[in-house]
Structure formats: C-alpha cells, structure tokens
Design a protein around this motif. Sequence first.
Motif, PDB file in Angstrom:
ATOM      1  N   SER A  42      -3.076  -5.825  -4.530  1.00  0.00           N
ATOM      2  CA  SER A  42      -3.291  -6.954  -5.426  1.00  0.00           C
ATOM      3  C   SER A  42      -3.021  -6.516  -6.869  1.00  0.00           C
ATOM      4  O   SER A  42      -2.402  -7.239  -7.656  1.00  0.00           O
TER       5      SER A  42
ATOM      6  N   ALA B 230       0.056 -12.313   1.504  1.00  0.00           N
ATOM      7  CA  ALA B 230      -1.035 -12.063   0.568  1.00  0.00           C
ATOM      8  C   ALA B 230      -1.460 -10.596   0.723  1.00  0.00           C
ATOM      9  O   ALA B 230      -1.440 -10.058   1.831  1.00  0.00           O
ATOM     10  N   PRO B 231      -1.854  -9.957  -0.401  1.00  0.00           N
ATOM     11  CA  PRO B 231      -2.216  -8.535  -0.350  1.00  0.00           C
ATOM     12  C   PRO B 231      -3.250  -8.203   0.731  1.00  0.00           C
ATOM     13  O   PRO B 231      -3.141  -7.199   1.429  1.00  0.00           O
ATOM     14  N   GLN B 232      -4.224  -9.085   0.877  1.00  0.00           N
ATOM     15  CA  GLN B 232      -5.288  -8.827   1.832  1.00  0.00           C
ATOM     16  C   GLN B 232      -4.763  -8.774   3.269  1.00  0.00           C
ATOM     17  O   GLN B 232      -5.058  -7.860   4.024  1.00  0.00           O
TER      18      GLN B 232
END
Lengths: 696, 696
Positions: free
Chosen positions: B449, B470-472
């Motif tokens: 992120s 998404a980074p997660q």
Amino acid sequence: MRKRMIMTGAVAVSMVALVCGGLQGEEGLWLFNRPPRELLRQRYGFEPEPAWLERLQQACVRFNTGGSGSFVSPNGLVMTNHHVGSDQLQKLSTPERDLLAQGYHARKPEEELRCPDLELNVLMRIEDVTERVQSAVKRGMSPAEANAARRKAILEIEQEAHKRTGLRCDVVTLYHGAEYHLYYYKRYTDVRLVFAPEKEIAFFGGDPDNFEYPRYCLDICLFRVYENGQPVKPPHYLRIDREGCREGDLVFVAGHPGRTDRLNTVPHLQFLRDVQFPLSLQVIFRREVILRAFSERSLENARRVEDELFSYQNSRKARLGILAGLQDPAILSAKGRQEDDVAAQLRKLGKHDQAEQYEQARQRIAEIMRRQRQLYREYYLLERGVAFNSELFHIARTLVRLAEERQKPNAERLREYGEAGIPSLLQQLFSPAPIYDDVERLKLADSLSMLLEWLGADHEIVKLVLQNQAPQRRAEQLVSGTKCKEVAYRKQLEAGGVKAIAASEDPMIQLAKAVDPYARAVRKRYEEEIEEPLRQAYAVIAQARFAAYGTNIYPDATFTLRLSVGTVRGYTENGKAIPWCTTFRGAFAHEEAHQKREPFRLPLRWHQRREHLRMDTPFNFVCTNDIIGGNSGSPVVNRRGDFVGIIFDGNIHSLIWDIAYTDEQARAIAVHSAAIIEALEKVYQAHELLSELQAK
Amino acid sequence: MRKRMIMTGAVAVSMVALVCGGLQGEEGLWLFNRPPRELLRQRYGFEPEPAWLERLQQACVRFNTGGSGSFVSPNGLVMTNHHVGSDQLQKLSTPERDLLAQGYHARKPEEELRCPDLELNVLMRIEDVTERVQSAVKRGMSPAEANAARRKAILEIEQEAHKRTGLRCDVVTLYHGAEYHLYYYKRYTDVRLVFAPEKEIAFFGGDPDNFEYPRYCLDICLFRVYENGQPVKPPHYLRIDREGCREGDLVFVAGHPGRTDRLNTVPHLQFLRDVQFPLSLQVIFRREVILRAFSERSLENARRVEDELFSYQNSRKARLGILAGLQDPAILSAKGRQEDDVAAQLRKLGKHDQAEQYEQARQRIAEIMRRQRQLYREYYLLERGVAFNSELFHIARTLVRLAEERQKPNAERLREYGEAGIPSLLQQLFSPAPIYDDVERLKLADSLSMLLEWLGADHEIVKLVLQNQAPQRRAEQLVSGTKCKEVAYRKQLEAGGVKAIAASEDPMIQLAKAVDPYARAVRKRYEEEIEEPLRQAYAVIAQARFAAYGTNIYPDATFTLRLSVGTVRGYTENGKAIPWCTTFRGAFAHEEAHQKREPFRLPLRWHQRREHLRMDTPFNFVCTNDIIGGNSGSPVVNRRGDFVGIIFDGNIHSLIWDIAYTDEQARAIAVHSAAIIEALEKVYQAHELLSELQAK
C-alpha cells in the motif's frame, strides 16, 4: 467508532456527490425535508405521518464537537455515546477525579456538572434557498467573483434569518452546489453531565476491538440541557422502548453523518487516494505514536491525552479502511463505469447537449484535481493548521482573525466569522477547559518539525515560523511565553479588537499574525481555484444525474440531519454466521478469552453486580442502516418512533461506506435499549434516572 | 536502547567522515589497530600493553543481528543484552513457551537451547589493504568503471584471505574511502541460550523509559558458543569484577558501533534531515502503529510481533532524537564553520592546492546530494526492499539473486554474494525460525500500500507488483501461495540454481524475479552516481583533514570493533544532580511511582526474593564513553581489563551522538556488574552459572 467527525483529516471541500443509477440495498442518507416516502411504502409498506418525522427531527440533537444524540426525557435528558461525550469528560477531569476512568453519576441536580464548551443544536426548520444563492452568481463572472458573490449571498441569508428568529442559521451546500438549504437550529449551551459509565465498559475492547463486531460496549453517556438555569423542556423527545428491536425489524437512524465521498468522480477519488488520505494518515500515524509515547510515561500524562489519542486511533483505523477501498482497482473501475452510464442514459433520452456538458464537467474536475495536487499540501499545513498543532495557536489565530473580520461588512467576511456564527465561536473561544503546557509543547514541536520536513528549511514560511531555531526550542518559547492560556486575556484581546491585536507582544499572537497573510492567500487560491470551480462542475453533474435517473437521490453527507432506513440483521464472515446481537454473557466470556488484560477488563462494579444481571440481555446489535462518522450517538428508532438503540460504530466492512455503500457484510453497530436499561438498573442502580427515562 | 543497528532506516551509504579539529571531551570510536595511545597516556597516564588490547579484542563478540557481546568464561559463555538476544528468544518461543515473558534458565547443558540463525564473529586480525584497493582504480576511469574495479579488488582480497585462513574475511571501508582494512573473523554458528531474565526486568520501564535515565534494567542475556558439539574454549575471555566500577573511574567500552554521521558535510547532513530521516520515520511511525494494533488484538499476536515492535519503537525514539539535532540550525552552522576551518588551516600551512581540492570535493558532495534526493526514494523502496516488508519476500529475493550471482565469476558479483560471504548467507537463508502467515500478510499488505502511495498507481513497477489488485488481496495471494516458508523448498531451489528458479511458479519467487531488474538497475545507478563519487570525494576530504590536523583521527562507525574511553560520571539536568548509578531500592520505588502498571511492573520472582536482595547494590550506571547503536551488549572494562558492566543504552541527550559527540549531559548507560552477580545469586539462584563466571 463512528465517532464525531474526524477533524484531523482536512475535509478540504464539503464534498457532495450523487447517487448514480439504483441504490445498493438499504443505501441512503436522506434529507428530512425529502424523505424516501416511495421507497418506504414500496419496500416496507410504511408511510410515516408528518408528525412522526417532526418528532424524530426535533428530538435529535447535534453535538458541535462532531456527533449526534437525542432527547430521551421531557426534562431535557440527552443520550449520546460515551465517546461523543468523552472530550467533555476529559475537560471536566482533574488529576484527582478522572471521569473517563471512573465514570460519573449525578444522583441529584446539584451534582450535574456543567460542560465547559459544549454546544448542542436542534434542527427546527429547513428552507430551500437554492434560487437566491444561485442567482447571485451572474453569467461571465470569474471563479473569484462567483465565489465572492456566493459567499455574500449566503452570509446575508444567514444573517437575516438569524436576526428574524434568533436561531442559529446555516446555509448548507448540497449535492456539492446543486442546491442550498437554510437550516434553522435552536442552540443550547448550558449542558450538564448526568451520567457516564466507566470507560472500561463504554469502550470495552479498546482500539483493538474498535470497528470490530461482535462487540460488548455500553457506549452511552447522559447529559441534561438547561436554559435559564432550569432543565429545558425539549420540543420533542424519544421514549425508550425497553424491549428494543429484534432480528428482521425495520429500524430508522436519525443523526448527523459527517462526510461521504460516494460519488466523487474518479479523478477526485484518485486525488483522495494519492494525496489527501496518504497525507492525513502520515499525520495521524506520527501523532498517534507521539501521544502514545507521552501517555505511557505516567498515569497523569495518560489522563491528559487520553481522548485525543483515542481520536487519532479511531481516525487511523477508519482512514486505512477507506484507503484500502480507494486502492482497490475494482472499485474505481466500477465507479468509472457508473459515470459513463450517466452520459449513455442522457443520450438514450435524447439529451445530447446535457450529455456533452456533463462530459465537460468531468473533464473540468480532472483538471481541478491536477491543480489541487499542487496546492493541497500548503493549504493543509497553513490554512487547516496542521503545521500548528496547538490549542493555543488556534485560540491566537481566532483572536487575530476575529478582530480583522469584524472590521468588514458581514457579507465580505470569511465564512466562519459571519455575524450569525459569532455566538458559537465565542463560546469555543472563551472555553475554560484546561490546556496543558507539556501537551502543547509536545504537539507544537512535532508539527513544527513536520512543517520543516514538508516544506524544507529554506522555505519562506518555515523561516518566518521557526525564527532560526530548532522546532523544539521554538515550541517551548511560544508555549511558555503566551498568555492565551488565560481566558481573561482572550476576553481582553477580543474586546480590544484590531488595536489590541496590533499592540500585543504575545508570541503566539505574533506568530498567528505573521502566518495569517500566507494562510489567507493559500485559502483564497484554494477557494477560487478549487472549491468554486468544483461546485460549478458538480452542479452540472448533479443536474445530469437528476436528468438521467430522476430526483430520488440523496446528497453526500454534510454533518446535517439525515434519516437512514435499514433492517436488524446478522451476516456471514469466513463462512461463519455472525449473530444480530451479543449478550452480557458474551462480554464476560470475551474478557476471559483475553485473560482480563487491558483493554479487555470489565469494570470492578460489573463483577460485583454480575449475579444480578440477566445474562442473555441483548447488548450490542447490528443493522444495515447507512451511517458514517458523525452518526455516533444517533438514536435507532422503530416504526412507532420509539428509541430501541443507539449507534456507536460500524464494523470493519462498513469503513468503505465513505465511498460506496454495500450491505453484504457491512453493518452499523448499536447499543441495544434493553442493555441500557438493564445496566442502569442492575449495575448502576440509577433508579431516579430510570424513572425519568421510563416516564409515560 | 542502543540496540542492534537500526536496519529499517536504510543505511544508504556506509558513511564515514572525520573528526575535524580537536576532539570533544571523551569523544572517539577508536580502531583496535590504531588505539589512542597518546591520549591515554597524556590524559589518564594509562599505557595499555599489547596483551591487554589483544585480550579485549578477542574476548569481544559481534552478533550478526547487529549487536555486541563478550566471552565471560573459559567455557564459551557469552554475555550480551537481553534486547540483543531478544530476536532469538522470540524465535525460540512458541504459544506455550514465551521466553521473552518468562525468561529462561538452562540448569544443565542439555537444557541449553540452540538458536536457529545466530552467527557470532570474533575479530582475530586486521590488515591494511588500502593500497591494493586504491591501486585497482586507475586514473581516467568513469565512476562506473571505478566502482567495478574497486568491487572486484575487494572481492578478490576477501576470497583469497578466506581460502587461506578459512576465516570470515571482510574488507571494511574506513574514512568513507580513504582507507580499506581487511578484518579476519572467527565465525561461530552453534550458539545456545543459557540464561535470560524476564522481559519485565530486562526492559523495566519499557518504551517510555527507553533512552531515559535513571534506569533500572537487568538487560542481560547469556549464550554459550559450541564448536563440534562441545562448548568452545574462546581465544580470550573477560573476568567479571564483582565490585565493578565507581564514580570517577576510567573505563573502556569495546564493541561494534553501527553507524555515525559525525562529519558528513553540511549538504550531506541536510540530505539526512530533509529526505532520509523523514522517509524512514514515516515508515517507522506507520509500522509501529500497525504492529501495535495487531499486537493488541490477542496475547498470541502480541507474542508474535513483540521483538519487531520493540525494534520500531526503539528506532523511532533514536531517530527523532537525531532529527531534532539535524533540525537545529545552531548545530548545522557549527558544522559549516568546522568545514571552513579545514581549508583555512590548509592555507595557513601553505597547502593551497590541497585546500582547493578540498573545496572542490565539498562542492561535488553538494552535487551528489542533489542527485541522491532524486534517486533515494526508489532505491529505498526497491533495492532496500522497504516496499516488500516480508520475510518471505526477502528469502525469495535471496534465492533469485544467489542463483544468478553464482553464475558469475566471484569478482563480478554483487558485494554480498561474494564467495567468502556465502556460508553466513546460507545460515540465514536456511533458518528454521518460524514465519507467521498473519504477520507476513499484515506487513506485506501495508508496504505494498505504501509503494502505491509513494510511486502512484500508474507507475510501471506498481502495476507490475500489484497486478491490478488491491494491496491487501495481493499480499494474501503471495503469502498463502508461496512455499518459501518451507526450508526444504528453499534448499531445493538453492541446489537447483538458475534452472530451478526459472522453472519455479511460486508467486513470491515470481515477484522477486519480476522486481529484480528494476531493483538492480536502481542499485547500479545508486552505486555509480552516488556511492562511488562520494567515496572519492570523501577520500579527498579525509586527506585534507589529515593534512590540516594530523592523523590522530578516528573514522565514523562501520559496525566493526571499536574502543572508546570514558569516565563513570553523573550529570546535571534542570539544575538537578543525576547520580552516577541507581540501585535495586530505586527499582522498587520506580515501580511504586507508576502504580505497578505495565511496563512498570517488576517480575513476580523479584517480589518473592525481595528481602534477600542487598538494596543498595548499584544497578545501572552512566559513563561518558562514546557509543552508538550496535554497541548494545558491549563490555565495560576497567584498567585491569576486567568486566565491570555492560552497555545497554544511551540517555536522551546522547541521541545526537550520531552527528556530534558532547559529554555535557549525554551518557552511555550500563548494567553494573554487582547487579548482575547479585541478581543471579539472590533472585535466580543460578549457582552453577555464578561459579563458572567467577572461576579464577
């Protein structure tokens, strides 16, 4: 927690956007003057009477510190969250009497503690003033002229209405500039603390459990509103329903959601993702760390910064959740498709010109965002004051500006110094709440150091502010040298006006004076180059959406009263059913699972009274109602309009509600009314309070 | 704490500079092959025999994790700080056996616990190889060619020496490139835990008291070194002097200070102030917050990240202290004046050409810093790996690079893959220390992120790394998909070389492969455009300083063995005398003053054994010896060369020692030998250990 609005993070523009296409599930932050009648009738077969709506509206209370609440007795008792009242609890505490830790219970009127600077507002009436505001802006005006003309119109409207009614009158910008409504508020400034539980139960599970569910928090607090030294008879109040709600019930939430960014265009969301959120998180991370380190040095330190530290922890968690949404390419592409759909719809309807204007407005927003990327950092540091993290500086700035603005005709002043807002402003300015030198030094030194990091040592402002000294030493000088700590000195400067300000050799006043030209200049550019063109562009976009989908659309949140509709309902997580409510039994089990370590330790009193408690009392529950920060303390009411719970949080899945509503797993979290009554009765033995709350 | 070197903060260049003009007070991080004989004789009338120096040198031990220690028995017992051993304590712990919390005591050899990946080094010999390294660089070479030629020479020297002796051989760059010394180390890799007290007493006062004084910490830990399954007979060891030292005593500290920036030129310090420190603090703040939030969710979470969290807290406090110094204009102007003085001296001595060259070198450094400001962020993210905060990623990268580098002749490899360093590298790579999926996900998601925030969503690398996710989610994929957790898989890939790497479909290996060309490219630019020109410029500056002031000058710290000389002495703070030592009595009083709240709670065992303790036993003491991070665990010895204490921290005033030494208030903090003996005897009843430590 859905705490009072997050102030740290620079609400740059009171952002508004529009629902595009159909609503998701039980989405909607509805205006009280435009309730979703059709939806209520069709989906729930529910048709609220005007009196039902009026009672709910006028029983609701806005906390000027950024939260919600409601009258719950005919004698002016107001229920809100503990974490909404906590800044007052903090201000009323002393080293000897820590109200956050110990809680408070006034068993007789004389024991009710007057809050130093709390203002409550009750929304009495809404009036649409769009035409008057819009017509002030003439064709061919530059953004600067348009901005001035609009501000002038707004200040005049507010001032006239205030004179006429004596009420607090705010013009609210809706749909980011498509509409302007005038809100009339009754102001209450004599507010007294009646009851607060121990923080251990109000915020059981602390930061680790914040925004989580299942939860077990008695996040409530009771104040009483006075007028002329007597408990007020409020226009309306809500009766507490001891049974409360159950799974499947239709429930309503009325409160003051602070801000959403749901239908910002994609470049605008990218600005939040790339600039605004990362910057504000940078600030939050460092302040959380620095306050925590200070807090842990001694118990007294901890007491002094407890509320503020919580506030950063809360913002951090909320913002990380929103940022995760903004960083998800799937969400941003969906938003882009929705935007394209507006133009497609308009073309389908043959409205080609409007489609063209709509596309141009999108382009303009993209351009404005490029400019905003350049301006934002200085605006954030100087005008929003992130470089000067000090109560004393903000007092000094207010004194400096107040004197200067009062020289001008009302209509030419900075928005917040309009005549109609002065009473609220003075109430804050003259607050006797304690200010601690050590905390001030710590915060100011860190933010001055940040100013130096962000702008560089050779920047004109940095030199002006630091005066060739290390940030730490400069902060010490300012804090130890200023007399702004003394309310009497503030009053003296306020009374003395520009002359007194000019003559003052107080170092903090001098700093505020020195910085002000720069701060005003960047604000002016920001208003003229960002906010005003943005309002104009979003007004076009709003009209396009209305034309494409009809007008059954709610505006983004603006910290004004809204109604949301939902259902009490559990959800599924990792294949596991998460029940609609928790119980007192669960709270004790949760404590056990964490070996009673802080913050998973229930108050002594709860252990002592444990055997008296009905263990299967519903404690917290979840519902699909659409909420956001600022909704904390909002009453949850049933079809009859009776109080069945109080919102205090949203779960982790709901954090994304800032930019998009979904109810697959996202839920609002509330304290169940049965838990409130049971705890007041069995644990706190608050019999007088109970009879007041349950009076017929 | 003067913990093992702070790895987080990107030690961009192994920075070296020179003392300019006279030394401040007891300043000096002296080389063992160039001890300050003259100064010792003149100031203290002390003339150490060669045997005295050799004993001290070869009794000292370097921890490859970034700390110091010493042999304290003929049977291989090594004493260091608890906080130096803590990463091994963490790795040896399980949910059922938390060695950090409970401490450890092996009462017989079979109970000694083998550390999973600890390497200790003992410095056997130093050889000056300056000429050979310098002569590899020919006139007219470009910086890229010079860099390659220098690296080749260094790798050859190391490889030859390693082959000849079997020892670990490192060429150390001193005075930032003016000299090169070859260090021969004996390597020990079978190291076993013998004794550790509870963290409650080892780190009494926790983060709040860290870098503070008065202190009350039993910050010690005992390991035993084995070779061929038997306790080693070390070349030398230090006898513990039970009486220890007193105020006014001359004492010596021998250890491995990690890094100082004392005589960087001003533009270089400004780079640290404006870029390097703010960036690394940004990383530290967010990681501290995120790890802490994770830690507080459950006791098991807390156990998993305890050591890492402490490491960030420690770095944060240290770095804030240094940054405060860098942000003080008074310090930077003094530095500027010192620099000007070198040229003035040279001109006074008639060395006009050298003065001219010196000024040109200063100019070049200023230019290099401008370039470094542009390159640093990507270098930090990609090559230093700040964007990939994951053990598993670092394992994957090491496997990828190891395979590739081994294809090349030794002299052309990346520095850390030189043949001589491979054994240490494999020891780390095949460590069986536990890796937790949840911790990995948390850290990797946050750093991805951050990568997105810092470089922007449209950056080529960001797209490559995130793969439109998404980074997660991306972090979850990588962590759950990789087999790098398994030591067997690592061994398989290591054995399979480039073919195995090319064929691997492991997502983490694939990520490491994909990122590597970018990381190598930025590293190449960094080495050629920053590091090499900087070495050349600082070599000129070093020569100029030698010419101006003589050669009695120590180089900046380089995590190699140094000797510092000082006096046991209290100081004055806010007009109050701070005594040279604290006592056990003080520890109990300190606990009382904080109402026994964590981290101010003494272990149960200390309360149980309280009445057996001699309460006026000196506990911690302060001295003026020059130390820095990496010195943790360094023995403090007296004139006889006997062990009288162990360094574990510096006070808050000493943080500035990174850039400038002063001994007005700044002090090193050590555990007194009397406290160690008293606690082992009375609290821990470690009689076998005591007889081993006190054997004649």
